[in-house]
Design an enzyme around this catalytic site. Structure first.
Site, short mmCIF file in Angstrom:
data_model
loop_
_atom_site.label_atom_id
_atom_site.label_comp_id
_atom_site.label_asym_id
_atom_site.label_seq_id
_atom_site.Cartn_x
_atom_site.Cartn_y
_atom_site.Cartn_z
CB SER A 1 -0.90 0.01 1.24
OG SER A 1 -1.38 1.33 1.47
CG ASP B 1 -6.76 3.20 -7.61
OD1 ASP B 1 -7.16 2.50 -6.66
OD2 ASP B 1 -6.04 4.21 -7.45
C1 S3P Z 1 -2.97 5.79 -3.57
C2 S3P Z 1 -2.64 4.49 -3.32
C3 S3P Z 1 -3.57 3.37 -3.54
C4 S3P Z 1 -4.71 3.76 -4.47
C5 S3P Z 1 -5.30 5.09 -4.11
C6 S3P Z 1 -4.25 6.18 -4.17
C7 S3P Z 1 -1.96 6.84 -3.28
O1 S3P Z 1 -4.12 2.98 -2.30
O2 S3P Z 1 -5.71 2.77 -4.46
O3 S3P Z 1 -6.35 5.42 -5.02
O4 S3P Z 1 -2.12 7.98 -3.76
O5 S3P Z 1 -1.01 6.53 -2.57
P1 S3P Z 1 -3.34 1.97 -1.31
O6 S3P Z 1 -2.02 2.52 -1.12
O7 S3P Z 1 -4.12 1.97 -0.03
O8 S3P Z 1 -3.37 0.65 -2.00
#
Ligand code: S3P
Length: 429
Positions: free
Chosen positions: A164, A316
């Protein structure tokens, strides 16, 4: 909102700014000393939430459409906000800010809309508390609102159980303030915009691997320095048009200035594996955030398997890939994607529900979806659950349904793509 089956998509679009990069540019510019100029900023609701939060902490930010000027206050000169900081629908704002606020010399509360108040925050609370932070979920359910009392933090090595970028970035931002070094390792490489942009702001960031896992380290930092940031177009927004042009016969579309960072370009690989015809043209900015023009033409698609390390590179885009799968011949299996359950909506459920309402053959699994493509698709009413990517996915599917599709709360696309419907219309004329 009614949409009905359309003529081919033809023409070209300039894709608006990347949401993840826009958030970070505002945050790091606010935390830097000196002026930061951002071009290509995404004026979507999520990124405007980030601007609002930093203005509430005394940062002067001027925003005119996609141009933003920030007079940074420096890492340690934010002002205590008078009220709870409202992150709206934005998980990135909530999680990344929690890392910053954990280290300030004041207390604060982070909150957001109904969706944010259901999304898991334990994933940032746990590592930040291991660094010495004092963060509590006010309702006691590990969700926002979060009450944060600023503390002196200590560097740690955090071995993240999930890939993440929000968790990684929250810990790295806290790491700028923590004594010693802070390292995050993750099971697969998540988007690396924080690492790239922190370097552009003058921070020392080292990346590599530790025991076979991607790793990144930052050190306690005195200052970030204001700079110029040019934000490429958002591949997550481009993905809707990549799928739209792939499924409507006769389509040919050029999507201009799309970010193709390797940690984000999984949708191109997955669509190509399904038979899509996508060409990557005129690659530029390879040193910072690479961008290119994408030429996509209609092609008959077939099923595929999407899982493993590809998942963080297209997380996403899975809702719109599920739409592509419903239009493809044969079976598509999406696995290793349980994270979809904790996005703006439970995207495994919301996509399965809407797709089957429109005639697709789809089964929810523990960690993804199984879709048998090729079933006749008809009109009907689908719930967006106020999830921008779900609404846009069904708008794309409506291009090939026999009959109108009504999407509830279609305006929720403003979260990440305020020009989505205009852009789609412009390709149909
Ligand atoms: C993001 C990371 C992703 C993504 C979100 C934006 C970011 O989430 O799904 O739309 O800007 O770091 P996760 O890091 O929780 O997977």
């Amino acid at each position: 909102m009614h949409l009905s089956a359309s003529t081919p998509l033809r023409g070209s679009l300039v894709i608006s700014g990347d949401k993840s990069i826009s958030h970070r540019a505002v945050m790091f510019g606010s935390l830097a000393t000196g002026t930061t100029e951002i071009e290509g900023f995404l004026p979507g609701e999520d990124c405007l939430s980030t601007i609002r939060c930093f203005r509430s902490m005394g940062v002067r930010i001027e925003q005119r459409g996609s141009s933003v000027t920030i007079l940074g206050r420096g890492l340690r000169e934010l002002m205590p906000p008078a009220e709870a900081l409202d992150c709206g629908n934005s998980g990135t704002t909530t999680r990344l800010l929690s890392g910053v606020l954990a280290a300030q010399r004041f207390s604060s509360v982070l909150t957001g809309d109904a969706s944010i108040q259901r999304r898991p925050m334990k994933r940032v609370i746990t590592p930040l508390c291991a660094m010495g932070a004092d963060i509590k979920s006010i309702s006691g359910n590990d969700c926002a609102p979060l009450s944060i009392r600023g503390k002196q933090l200590y560097g740690v090595h955090f071995n993240s159980p999930i890939a993440s970028a929000q968790v990684k970035s929250a810990v790295l931002l806290a790491g700028l303030y923590a004594s010693g070094q802070t390292t995050v390792t993750e099971p697969a490489l998540s988007r690396d915009h924080t690492e790239r942009m922190l370097r552009a702001f003058g921070a020392k960031v080292s990346t590599g691997s530790f025991e076979g896992r991607p790793a990144v380290t930052v050190s306690e930092t005195e200052n970030l320095y204001g700079t110029e940031i040019s934000v490429p177009g958002d591949i997550s927004s481009a993905a809707f048009f990549l799928v739209g042009a792939s499924i409507v016969p006769g389509s040919e579309v050029v999507l201009r200035n799309v970010g193709i960072n390797l940690t984000r370009d999984g949708v191109i690989s997955a669509l190509r594996a399904m038979g899509a015809k996508i060409e990557v043209l005129d690659v530029r900015n390879e040193d910072s955030e690479p961008a290119a023009d994408l030429l996509v033409r209609y092609a008959p698609l077939h099923g595929t398997e999407i899982g493993g390390e590809l998942i963080p590179r297209l997380i996403d885009e899975l809702p719109v890939l599920a739409v592509a799968a419903a239009c493809a011949e044969g079976r598509t299996v999406i696995r290793d994607a349980a994270e979809l359950k904790v996005k703006e909506s439970n995207r495994i459920h919301t996509m399965a529900e809407g797709l089957s309402r429109l005639g697709a053959k789809v089964a929810e699994t523990e960690d993804g979806l199984m879709i048998d493509g090729g079933a006749a698709l008809h009109g009907g009413e689908v719930e967006s659950y106020l999830d921008h990517r779900v609404a846009m996915s069904f708008a794309i599917l409506s291009l090939v349904t026999d009959g109108e599709v009504k999407i509830t709360h279609p305006e929720c696309v403003n979260i990440s793509a305020p020009t989505f419907y205009e852009d789609l219309e412009s390709l149909r004329n």
